[in-house]
Enzyme design. Structure first.
Site, PDB file in Angstrom:
ATOM      1  N   LEU A  79       9.934   1.958  -1.289  1.00 36.66           N
ATOM      2  CA  LEU A  79      10.505   1.524  -0.013  1.00 36.66           C
ATOM      3  C   LEU A  79      11.006   0.084  -0.079  1.00 36.66           C
ATOM      4  O   LEU A  79      11.598  -0.408   0.882  1.00 36.66           O
ATOM      5  CB  LEU A  79       9.450   1.644   1.091  1.00 36.66           C
ATOM      6  CG  LEU A  79       8.897   3.045   1.378  1.00 36.66           C
ATOM      7  CD1 LEU A  79       7.881   2.976   2.511  1.00 36.66           C
ATOM      8  CD2 LEU A  79      10.005   4.023   1.709  1.00 36.66           C
ATOM      9  N   ASP A  96       0.241  -9.867  -3.491  1.00 37.99           N
ATOM     10  CA  ASP A  96      -0.535  -8.725  -2.988  1.00 37.99           C
ATOM     11  C   ASP A  96      -1.783  -9.160  -2.228  1.00 37.99           C
ATOM     12  O   ASP A  96      -2.119  -8.593  -1.188  1.00 37.99           O
ATOM     13  CB  ASP A  96      -0.956  -7.816  -4.144  1.00 37.99           C
ATOM     14  CG  ASP A  96       0.178  -6.964  -4.674  1.00 37.99           C
ATOM     15  OD1 ASP A  96       1.116  -6.683  -3.902  1.00 37.99           O
ATOM     16  OD2 ASP A  96       0.133  -6.574  -5.856  1.00 37.99           O
ATOM     17  N   LYS A 139       2.555  -4.727 -13.977  1.00 40.95           N
ATOM     18  CA  LYS A 139       1.966  -5.936 -13.401  1.00 40.95           C
ATOM     19  C   LYS A 139       1.131  -6.740 -14.391  1.00 40.95           C
ATOM     20  O   LYS A 139       1.059  -7.974 -14.286  1.00 40.95           O
ATOM     21  CB  LYS A 139       1.117  -5.591 -12.173  1.00 40.95           C
ATOM     22  CG  LYS A 139       1.932  -5.123 -10.980  1.00 40.95           C
ATOM     23  CD  LYS A 139       1.046  -4.913  -9.772  1.00 40.95           C
ATOM     24  CE  LYS A 139       1.844  -4.480  -8.565  1.00 40.95           C
ATOM     25  NZ  LYS A 139       1.003  -4.358  -7.344  1.00 40.95           N
TER      26      LYS A 139
END
Length: 270
Positions: free
Chosen positions: A15, A101, A65
């Site tokens: 998204l 995050d 990551k």
């Protein structure tokens, strides 16, 4: 035209393009954000794109990551402690990494009405759990982790230098001390009827909050069961929005309301 990317594998489901392209439009900047499927063996080559003058940055998702770290010139302390990078910037010719995050998680938690109390119990011990451990330990909470592989959870706490307890099974957990339950695992992502564990909800502290990082479906079985027992619940979409908002601000120097990014994706949520 300014450009930014998401490097992930797979990437088609993301998204992020909706959110960031809405943000570009909101600030009036001629820019485009693209999700690109990058296989692990091609990550180094993909990072060369960030040297192009029109590129302002990139996001990283699974499985990049941690793998990206050896390629970077500098890593900000928050990313170093978490052991994962989700945002890349170029500064003075250097490729820098950070992690939004953790802050995104905690901001969404507070927006969801969380009142710090008791112990924070985290389900899972992956990268998302690391972000939660960082945020919650920085806020002064006691951390417990329940994971099917206890050694992985123990390594997480040790590598992040956080004191806490690890539980291999839910039967070991004294739920009456839990004031925050966080699901950082993927349980419920592919099967909405799946729950990461069978929670004895009447045993949680009164006023406890249940947080699920899964955002599709928006209300997982875990959250629905918590609501049935009168507990405060927070969906994972807030973390997605806030980590994106913070990354966008690092690239452009301009703050965008979280509502702009949320409105761009709300029609995809159930």
């Amino acid at each position: 035209m300014k450009r930014a990317f998401l490097f992930a594998h797979p990437a088609a489901h993301s998204l992020s393009p909706r959110m960031h392209n809405a943000a570009f439009q909101w600030i009036g900047m001629d820019g485009v954000y693209q999700a690109v499927d990058i296989e692990p063996s091609c990550l180094g080559k993909a990072l060369l794109r960030l040297k192009e003058p029109e590129v302002i940055g990139a996001n990283l998702s699974l499985p990049h990551k941690e793998a990206v770290i050896p390629f970077l010139d500098e890593i900000e302390p928050v990313a170093k402690r978490i052991g994962a990078v989700n945002t890349l910037m170029r500064r003075d010719g250097k490729l820098m990494g950070t992690n939004t995050d953790a802050d995104g998680f905690y901001q969404s938690l507070l927006e969801g009405g969380y009142q710090p109390q008791g112990v924070a119990l985290i389900l899972g011990a992956g990268g998302a759990a690391r972000a939660a451990v960082h945020a919650l330990s920085q806020a002064g909470l006691t951390i417990w982790i329940q994971n099917r592989t206890p050694s992985r959870a123990e390594h997480l706490l040790e590598s992040m230098q956080v004191e806490g307890r690890v539980f291999a099974t839910q039967e070991e957990i004294p739920f009456k001390e839990v004031g925050l339950l966080v699901n950082s695992s993927s349980a419920g992502l592919s099967n909405p009827q799946e729950s990461p564990l069978t929670v004895p909800f009447p045993e949680l502290q009164a006023g406890a909050t249940v947080y699920d990082m899964v955002y599709k479906p928006l209300y997982t079985r875990l959250l629905l069961e918590a609501q049935e027992h009168g507990y405060n619940t927070v969906t994972g979409i807030g973390m997605l929005v806030h980590q994106a908002r913070l990354a966008f601000e690092r690239w452009t120097g301009q703050a965008v309301p979280a509502s702009v990014m949320f409105d761009a994706v709300k029609d995809t949520l159930q």
